[in-house]
Design an enzyme around this catalytic site. Structure first.
Site, mmCIF file in Angstrom:
data_model
loop_
_atom_site.group_PDB
_atom_site.id
_atom_site.type_symbol
_atom_site.label_atom_id
_atom_site.label_comp_id
_atom_site.label_asym_id
_atom_site.label_seq_id
_atom_site.Cartn_x
_atom_site.Cartn_y
_atom_site.Cartn_z
ATOM 1 N N PHE A 272 14.562 4.081 10.258
ATOM 2 C CA PHE A 272 12.987 3.886 9.976
ATOM 3 C C PHE A 272 12.098 5.159 9.932
ATOM 4 O O PHE A 272 12.104 5.855 10.846
ATOM 5 C CB PHE A 272 12.537 2.803 10.923
ATOM 6 C CG PHE A 272 11.200 2.154 10.666
ATOM 7 C CD1 PHE A 272 11.306 1.149 9.765
ATOM 8 C CD2 PHE A 272 9.974 2.668 11.005
ATOM 9 C CE1 PHE A 272 10.019 0.482 9.271
ATOM 10 C CE2 PHE A 272 8.918 2.044 10.669
ATOM 11 C CZ PHE A 272 8.946 0.930 9.774
ATOM 12 N N VAL A 273 11.617 5.059 8.613
ATOM 13 C CA VAL A 273 10.836 6.320 8.405
ATOM 14 C C VAL A 273 9.457 5.992 8.024
ATOM 15 O O VAL A 273 8.905 5.042 7.728
ATOM 16 C CB VAL A 273 11.430 7.140 7.194
ATOM 17 C CG1 VAL A 273 12.684 7.824 7.348
ATOM 18 C CG2 VAL A 273 11.467 6.074 5.774
ATOM 19 N N ASP B 178 4.402 3.190 6.702
ATOM 20 C CA ASP B 178 3.637 2.864 7.751
ATOM 21 C C ASP B 178 4.470 2.320 9.140
ATOM 22 O O ASP B 178 5.786 1.588 8.716
ATOM 23 C CB ASP B 178 2.589 1.963 7.601
ATOM 24 C CG ASP B 178 3.138 0.489 7.702
ATOM 25 O OD1 ASP B 178 3.805 0.249 6.699
ATOM 26 O OD2 ASP B 178 2.659 -0.476 8.428
ATOM 27 N N LYS C 215 0.896 -1.031 0.099
ATOM 28 C CA LYS C 215 0.062 -0.066 0.080
ATOM 29 C C LYS C 215 0.762 1.227 0.065
ATOM 30 O O LYS C 215 0.545 2.298 -0.562
ATOM 31 C CB LYS C 215 -0.629 -0.015 1.153
ATOM 32 C CG LYS C 215 -1.778 -0.949 1.259
ATOM 33 C CD LYS C 215 -2.485 -1.041 2.793
ATOM 34 C CE LYS C 215 -2.305 -2.353 3.389
ATOM 35 N NZ LYS C 215 -3.108 -2.563 4.595
ATOM 36 N N GLY C 216 1.993 0.888 0.142
ATOM 37 C CA GLY C 216 2.895 2.183 0.606
ATOM 38 C C GLY C 216 2.976 3.144 -0.518
ATOM 39 O O GLY C 216 3.499 4.313 -0.355
ATOM 40 N N GLU D 167 7.420 2.688 -6.253
ATOM 41 C CA GLU D 167 7.651 2.053 -5.022
ATOM 42 C C GLU D 167 7.978 3.014 -3.833
ATOM 43 O O GLU D 167 8.375 4.157 -4.315
ATOM 44 C CB GLU D 167 8.778 1.002 -5.130
ATOM 45 C CG GLU D 167 9.023 0.318 -3.795
ATOM 46 C CD GLU D 167 8.065 -0.547 -3.066
ATOM 47 O OE1 GLU D 167 6.955 0.138 -2.878
ATOM 48 O OE2 GLU D 167 8.093 -1.670 -2.630
ATOM 49 N N LYS E 285 17.458 3.927 0.492
ATOM 50 C CA LYS E 285 18.301 3.572 1.536
ATOM 51 C C LYS E 285 19.317 2.839 1.183
ATOM 52 O O LYS E 285 19.387 1.497 1.304
ATOM 53 C CB LYS E 285 17.312 3.054 2.805
ATOM 54 C CG LYS E 285 16.833 3.703 3.918
ATOM 55 C CD LYS E 285 16.534 3.028 5.200
ATOM 56 C CE LYS E 285 15.108 2.870 5.132
ATOM 57 N NZ LYS E 285 14.630 1.819 6.419
HETATM 58 P P1 IMP Z 1 12.930 -3.928 0.493
HETATM 59 O O1 IMP Z 1 12.329 -5.443 -0.087
HETATM 60 O O2 IMP Z 1 13.840 -4.323 1.852
HETATM 61 O O3 IMP Z 1 13.424 -3.044 -0.266
HETATM 62 O O4 IMP Z 1 11.745 -3.216 1.232
HETATM 63 C C1 IMP Z 1 10.672 -2.814 0.592
HETATM 64 C C2 IMP Z 1 9.623 -2.790 1.640
HETATM 65 O O5 IMP Z 1 9.952 -2.532 2.927
HETATM 66 C C3 IMP Z 1 8.908 -1.127 1.438
HETATM 67 O O6 IMP Z 1 8.157 -0.911 0.245
HETATM 68 C C4 IMP Z 1 8.353 -0.654 2.715
HETATM 69 O O7 IMP Z 1 7.016 -1.104 2.675
HETATM 70 C C5 IMP Z 1 9.175 -1.586 3.827
HETATM 71 N N1 IMP Z 1 10.168 -0.435 4.361
HETATM 72 C C6 IMP Z 1 11.413 -0.624 4.264
HETATM 73 N N2 IMP Z 1 11.984 0.391 4.804
HETATM 74 C C7 IMP Z 1 10.959 0.984 5.501
HETATM 75 C C8 IMP Z 1 10.865 2.339 6.405
HETATM 76 O O8 IMP Z 1 11.746 2.700 6.672
HETATM 77 N N3 IMP Z 1 9.642 2.379 6.774
HETATM 78 C C9 IMP Z 1 8.450 1.934 6.529
HETATM 79 N N4 IMP Z 1 8.620 0.832 5.833
HETATM 80 C C10 IMP Z 1 9.822 0.409 5.335
HETATM 81 MG MG MG Z 2 6.239 -0.830 0.294
#
Ligand code: IMP
Ligand code: MG
Length: 197
Positions: free
Chosen positions: A162-163, A169, A53-54, A109, A141
């Site tokens: 963590f944001v 969320d 949903k982000g 994303e 990040k």
């Molecule tokens: P990845 O697969 O580790 O790149 O993470 C992607 C997903 O993790 C993102 O689409 C977010 O939903 C979640 N996520 C990663 N970092 C954060 C953060 O700092 N705050 C909130 N959600 C995060």
């Molecule tokens: Mg996401």
């Protein structure tokens, strides 16, 4: 001028948020990204694919700021993990409504963190033979990356914190905050809840 975000309305007891990116700054940057995307594909029909949903708010603004022919669709994934970190196991929970065969696709994303989600999605989408496949993320990040994946359009590169806000969320909260902030805990009581994709 956009009103300043009142963080107090969003925080729960034991949580603290420090604003990193104001709502106005985010909007300015999304306008720039939209212009850049259109410049790279002049006159093309662009198909935005948002990761629920982000990415909902980011996609909404991006779609409105890109001039010309734009369509969009959503996909949903879930990644398992505890706390504020994901485990890297990604599963598709909602597929696209329509085919991306021959289309110019921009995956949209909220944040590129470890890269597990995007590398999984790109692998799936590549098999579906789009004409072009690009990635737009609001936040990056890079310090947390475990897979070799990069975005073509990056809103902001941020430190390893963590944001929340603007779609992101913590335990399903803060998504509707118009700014992005760093979440921290002032007591151990609220630790251990899970962030959703
Ligand atoms: P990845 O697969 O580790 O790149 O993470 C992607 C997903 O993790 C993102 O689409 C977010 O939903 C979640 N996520 C990663 N970092 C954060 C953060 O700092 N705050 C909130 N959600 C995060
Ligand atoms: Mg996401």
């Amino acid at each position: 001028m956009a009103p300043k975000t009142s963080i107090a309305k969003f925080t729960h007891p034991g949580e603290k948020v420090r604003i990193l990116l104001s709502g106005a700054r985010i909007q300015r940057r999304i306008r720039e990204m939209a212009a850049e995307i259109r410049k790279d594909f002049p006159g093309e029909q662009l198909h935005l694919v948002g990761v629920l949903k982000g990415a909902a708010f980011f996609l909404g603004d991006l779609a409105r700021y890109i001039p010309g022919d734009v369509s969009f669709d959503f996909i949903a994934v879930s990644s398992y993990g505890k706390d504020t970190h994901s485990s890297g196991q990604v599963r598709l929970t909602r597929d696209l409504d329509s085919s991306i065969d021959g289309r110019t696709v921009i995956v949209v994303e909220d944040i590129l963190d470890t890269g597990m989600t995007l590398s999984y999605l790109l692998r799936i989408f590549q098999q579906r033979k789009p004409k072009h496949l690009r990635v737009a993320v609001l936040l990056d990040k890079p310090e947390r990356r475990v897979t070799a994946v990069r975005a073509d359009y990056v809103g902001f590169t941020i430190p390893n914190e963590f944001v929340v806000g603007f779609g992101l969320d913590y335990a399903e909260r803060y998504r509707n905050m118009p700014a992005v902030g760093v979440l921290s805990f002032t007591s151990s009581k609220t630790k251990g809840k899970k962030a959703q994709a």
